[in-house]
Design an enzyme around this catalytic site. Sequence first.
Site, PDB file in Angstrom:
ATOM      1  CB  SER A   1      -4.231   6.587  -7.823  1.00 28.36           C
ATOM      2  OG  SER A   1      -4.504   5.519  -8.723  1.00 28.36           O
TER       3      SER A   1
ATOM      4  CG  ASP B   1      -3.998   8.349  -3.154  1.00 28.06           C
ATOM      5  OD1 ASP B   1      -3.535   7.218  -3.370  1.00 28.06           O
ATOM      6  OD2 ASP B   1      -3.539   9.113  -2.272  1.00 28.06           O
TER       7      ASP B   1
ATOM      8  CD  GLU C   1       3.315  12.772   0.616  1.00 25.85           C
ATOM      9  OE1 GLU C   1       3.416  12.911  -0.615  1.00 25.85           O
ATOM     10  OE2 GLU C   1       3.280  11.659   1.171  1.00 25.85           O
TER      11      GLU C   1
ATOM     12  CB  ALA D   1      -0.725   2.741   6.161  1.00 29.99           C
TER      13      ALA D   1
ATOM     14  CB  ILE E   1      -5.116   0.152   2.901  1.00 29.67           C
ATOM     15  CG1 ILE E   1      -4.719   0.378   4.360  1.00 29.67           C
ATOM     16  CG2 ILE E   1      -5.003  -1.325   2.519  1.00 29.67           C
ATOM     17  CD1 ILE E   1      -5.617  -0.306   5.374  1.00 29.67           C
ATOM     18  CG  ASP E   2      -3.570   0.519  -4.035  1.00 30.32           C
ATOM     19  OD1 ASP E   2      -2.803   0.874  -4.937  1.00 30.32           O
ATOM     20  OD2 ASP E   2      -4.604  -0.133  -4.245  1.00 30.32           O
TER      21      ASP E   2
HETATM   22  O1  LIG Z   1      -0.391   5.330   0.353  1.00 32.73           O
HETATM   23  C1  LIG Z   1      -0.878   4.660  -0.551  1.00 32.73           C
HETATM   24  C2  LIG Z   1      -0.897   3.141  -0.509  1.00 32.73           C
HETATM   25  O2  LIG Z   1       0.155   2.641   0.231  1.00 32.73           O
HETATM   26  P1  LIG Z   1       0.392   1.044   0.237  1.00 32.73           P
HETATM   27  O3  LIG Z   1       1.201   0.719  -0.968  1.00 32.73           O
HETATM   28  O4  LIG Z   1       1.148   0.770   1.520  1.00 32.73           O
HETATM   29  O5  LIG Z   1      -0.938   0.363   0.213  1.00 32.73           O
HETATM   30  N1  LIG Z   1      -1.482   5.269  -1.615  1.00 32.73           N
HETATM   31  O6  LIG Z   1      -1.578   6.611  -1.655  1.00 32.73           O
HETATM   32  C3  LIG Z   1      -1.966   4.506  -2.785  1.00 32.73           C
HETATM   33  C4  LIG Z   1      -1.034   4.731  -3.978  1.00 32.73           C
HETATM   34  C5  LIG Z   1      -1.699   4.176  -5.202  1.00 32.73           C
HETATM   35  C6  LIG Z   1      -0.694   3.824  -6.273  1.00 32.73           C
HETATM   36  O7  LIG Z   1      -0.945   4.553  -7.392  1.00 32.73           O
HETATM   37  P2  LIG Z   1      -1.317   3.905  -8.801  1.00 32.73           P
HETATM   38  O8  LIG Z   1      -2.767   3.555  -8.755  1.00 32.73           O
HETATM   39  O9  LIG Z   1      -1.027   5.022  -9.753  1.00 32.73           O
HETATM   40  O10 LIG Z   1      -0.442   2.682  -9.002  1.00 32.73           O
HETATM   41 CA   LIG Z   2       4.590  12.963  -2.462  1.00 29.04          CA
HETATM   42 NA    NA Z   3      -4.305  10.569  -0.296  1.00 28.88          NA
HETATM   43 ZN   LIG Z   4       0.244   7.468  -1.095  1.00 26.51          ZN
END
Ligand SMILES: O=C(COP(=O)(O)O)N(O)CCCCOP(=O)(O)O
Ligand SMILES: [Ca+2]
Ligand code: NA
Ligand SMILES: [Zn+2]
Length: 308
Positions: free
Chosen positions: A49, A81, A133, A212, A254-255
């Site tokens: 990200s 991302d 998106e 997710a 998944i983050d």
């Molecule tokens: O869709 C997701 C993750 O979703 P989740 O929060 O359900 O795991 N993501 O796309 C991850 C989003 C990352 C957040 O960004 P920063 O590193 O800038 O904080």
């Molecule tokens: Ca968006």
């Molecule tokens: Na993505």
């Molecule tokens: Zn996202």
Amino acid sequence: PLVTSKELFKQAYEKGYAIGAFNVNNMEIIQGIVSAAKEEKSPLILQVSAGARKYANPIYLKKLVESAVEDTDLPIVLHLDHGEDFEICKQCIDDGFTSVMIDASHLPFEENIALTKKVVDYAHPRGVVVEAELGKLAGIEDNISVDAKDATYTNPEEAREFVEKTGVDSLAIAIGTSHGAYKFKGKPELDFERLKKISKLLPGFPLVLHGASTVLSEYVEACNKFGGDIPGAQGVPEEMIKEAAKHGVCKVNIDTDLRLAMTSAIRKHLHDNPSNFDPRKYLGEGRKAVENMVKHKIGNVLGSSDQI
Ligand SMILES: O=C(COP(=O)(O)O)N(O)CCCCOP(=O)(O)O
Ligand SMILES: [Ca+2]
Ligand code: NA
Ligand SMILES: [Zn+2]
């Protein structure tokens, strides 16, 4: 090797499983995820990200992912991302990413199409695939807090038009998920009727589910037991992720579950070992927790084990 998601999504779609897209921010997180994928013999998407690029420096992240490929010979997708403009997508494409997301979902429909097409026209000649998106996640959306009533889910007919006009390779849709640990006020609920309509209008086309994470209770409880304060956190039940994978969802982001796994292990270690001050001890525990969590996701939820 570093691969695009084209073939991985094709096989995932045909066999009805999804591929985990895990956010990476440091060495231990990458190592934990990659060990899990290696053990599960699973294809893997590592995603970066804007926040990760700021935190770790893009050069380090790229080299760490290249190390993972060299060390394991896994098919790994290196994905940007939530790319917020053409420039960052171009930069990552030029830097060797095999996939980029251009997130223009906050723009009006026609502008989203135009910007997405611009990225596709730069990416495809260079062998890079593009995720876009359509629709706004509830909750925090691209650092703009989207008020629940404005949160518009993905319109199925618009989705088909969007894909036709942009040539994009995969589409992130909004059906009720949101980023972070507080996804639902009441009972968790996704709009599966909408998902089925979208996938019927886009047969064979890979859909992406953001937000997710399940927000696994064992990690939330462990965090709270050892000094954390994460009240009322909840995410997407794993049964819903499995259901989504049966209706065109090929990539599951998944983050938050990574963050909770790592944080709970580190909190526990520091609580149980007050005299330790060797970072390798608690970062190593964090890495192990990430590995175990990712193994669980791949083996019990995503269904992508033994696919390589
Ligand atoms: O869709 C997701 C993750 O979703 P989740 O929060 O359900 O795991 N993501 O796309 C991850 C989003 C990352 C957040 O960004 P920063 O590193 O800038 O904080
Ligand atoms: Ca968006
Ligand atoms: Na993505
Ligand atoms: Zn996202």
